[in-house]
Design a protein around this motif. Sequence first.
Motif, short mmCIF file in Angstrom:
data_model
loop_
_atom_site.label_atom_id
_atom_site.label_comp_id
_atom_site.label_asym_id
_atom_site.label_seq_id
_atom_site.Cartn_x
_atom_site.Cartn_y
_atom_site.Cartn_z
N HIS A 342 34.51 -32.03 -15.92
CA HIS A 342 35.96 -31.83 -15.81
C HIS A 342 36.73 -32.91 -16.58
CE1 HIS A 342 35.90 -28.45 -13.17
NE2 HIS A 342 35.19 -29.07 -12.26
N SER A 343 36.24 -34.13 -16.56
CA SER A 343 36.91 -35.20 -17.30
C SER A 343 36.88 -34.93 -18.80
CB SER A 343 36.23 -36.54 -16.98
OG SER A 343 36.83 -37.59 -17.71
N CYS A 344 35.76 -34.45 -19.29
CA CYS A 344 35.65 -34.13 -20.72
C CYS A 344 36.61 -33.01 -21.11
CB CYS A 344 34.22 -33.75 -21.07
SG CYS A 344 33.05 -35.13 -21.01
N LEU A 345 36.75 -32.02 -20.25
CA LEU A 345 37.67 -30.92 -20.54
C LEU A 345 39.11 -31.40 -20.59
CD1 LEU A 345 36.27 -27.96 -18.40
CD2 LEU A 345 35.88 -28.46 -20.81
N ARG A 346 39.48 -32.28 -19.67
CA ARG A 346 40.85 -32.79 -19.65
C ARG A 346 41.12 -33.62 -20.90
NH1 ARG A 346 43.59 -32.62 -14.83
NH2 ARG A 346 44.85 -34.40 -15.46
N THR A 347 40.15 -34.41 -21.30
CA THR A 347 40.34 -35.24 -22.49
C THR A 347 40.46 -34.38 -23.74
OG1 THR A 347 39.09 -37.05 -21.47
CG2 THR A 347 39.34 -37.09 -23.87
N ARG A 348 39.65 -33.35 -23.83
CA ARG A 348 39.70 -32.50 -25.02
C ARG A 348 41.04 -31.79 -25.16
NH1 ARG A 348 35.25 -28.02 -27.05
NH2 ARG A 348 36.47 -27.24 -28.79
N SER A 349 41.69 -31.47 -24.05
CA SER A 349 42.97 -30.77 -24.10
C SER A 349 44.16 -31.70 -24.11
CB SER A 349 43.09 -29.82 -22.90
OG SER A 349 43.06 -30.56 -21.68
N ASP A 350 43.91 -33.03 -24.14
CA ASP A 350 45.00 -34.01 -24.18
C ASP A 350 45.62 -34.04 -25.57
OD1 ASP A 350 46.72 -36.13 -24.02
OD2 ASP A 350 45.29 -37.49 -23.08
#
Length: 473
Positions: A342-350
């Motif tokens: 989930h952290s990786c997904l949030r970072t990718r969409s930042d």
Amino acid sequence: MKSQTPVMTVDLRNTLAGRITADLRLLFRISLLWFSFLNIPLFFSSLMNPIERRNIQPSLVLATLALSTLLQSSKLERGAKGMNRALHLLDQAYAAFHASVASGRIDLGLVQAAYVLAAFEMQAHSKGSRERTREAMIMLDSLIRYLSLTTLDVENPRTTIFLPNAVPRVATGTHSAIPLLPACDPLATAVLPFADNDEVPQIAQAQSTAASTAATGVPNVVGLCSCHLYTLGHQWPLARDFAPQFAQMPMWPRDASEGEMYKEECRRVVWASVILVTALHQTKVAASVDASWEAEHLWIKDPANYALLFPGESLAPPGSLVIASSKDSVWALYIRALLLWHSCLRTRSDPVMSDADRAGYALSAWAEADAIEEALDRHSCMIESGFCVKTREVLFRTRMCVSYEFQRSRAISVPGVHMYRDKAEQWMHHQMHVASYFMGCIQNPKTNIANHARRNFLVAWLMSQITRSVYFL
């Protein structure tokens, strides 16, 4: 005009109670969802007690009955009539749920009901839609946030705290006490997470005997983990009959006070919700190539919002050397992998993060994925529990997401990324194992087809697996 409502006689009440109990027992026996936040003996005891039953949220009982009825509504069983009954029970559950919210009766039982309602909307049913599923998930997320369940252990020194916009890394050293297992194919030998209880292969006698000697309280003296000694199936052997999918879940704390047991229920429903939203999101990602990787910024998907003990951490007192109650237990590793995903997904969409920061984040995330996988390799319980399959699959999806950032930052030399092809080949090999398993179920005349027909939750998961497999062709 005479009422059509039958008189509630003692015999009729007992008959209805028996039907309700049978449906609930069937749900717990065949469901693949993490219902481990329900203490089954206590739940049925309270349900059958006229006084204690008043404390149970009506929406929880109605929602579980709706889900149980839905799972029995394939053409092999109840068919369209069963589907209509399940949807009718669902409407009643929603009505009871909103009545509790309106009256201010917001408690843990309502969160559990919201979990079941969200799980129902993720199934294949005639009224299903993305909007209904989205609203149910937001409802569950809002209740968890309202009750501050993700920060329940903020004052506990053992609790891991994650920084905002940073990789959720966990500094542990307990797994170093367990030697690496002999080389084997963990994916091909592991039990699939949807296998029936009678399909679980027996563990080698030598391994089982060696592991059992760890019951002295200081595990790993023979070089094996002791997670199976802290499972619900070990604590309550009847779990393998009443709820075989629960058997490998963490047991309930021994001699815990009522308050401590309540906190453990809160932890479990939060982690179960994280697993549920992950199942929903991975399906979205696989089905919608052009969609945002992080469509919903839910509270429970951000590791920075957590101050909560991992599953199993409350099973032993502070300072204990028990691996099963550490941050390297098989259950904790699974949750750590989900938080990393989930952290990786949030970072990718930042949209504001620079390419250099993304690349640095990707490096750290890849290292954490390697650390989790190394800890997995040291668990002897993986073959029995099937958590190997679940955790490694999440790690593979995480590496897929992270590798995209490596491609964007060409100036950075990333050690270990050349192994990505090996990871992809391992994942494809696992998919062959899954396909062979289902083919065996179809061709085996002794297979209980009804159990697989009752698991329509797997439809979206299997479609997402096919989509990813085609991607690598």
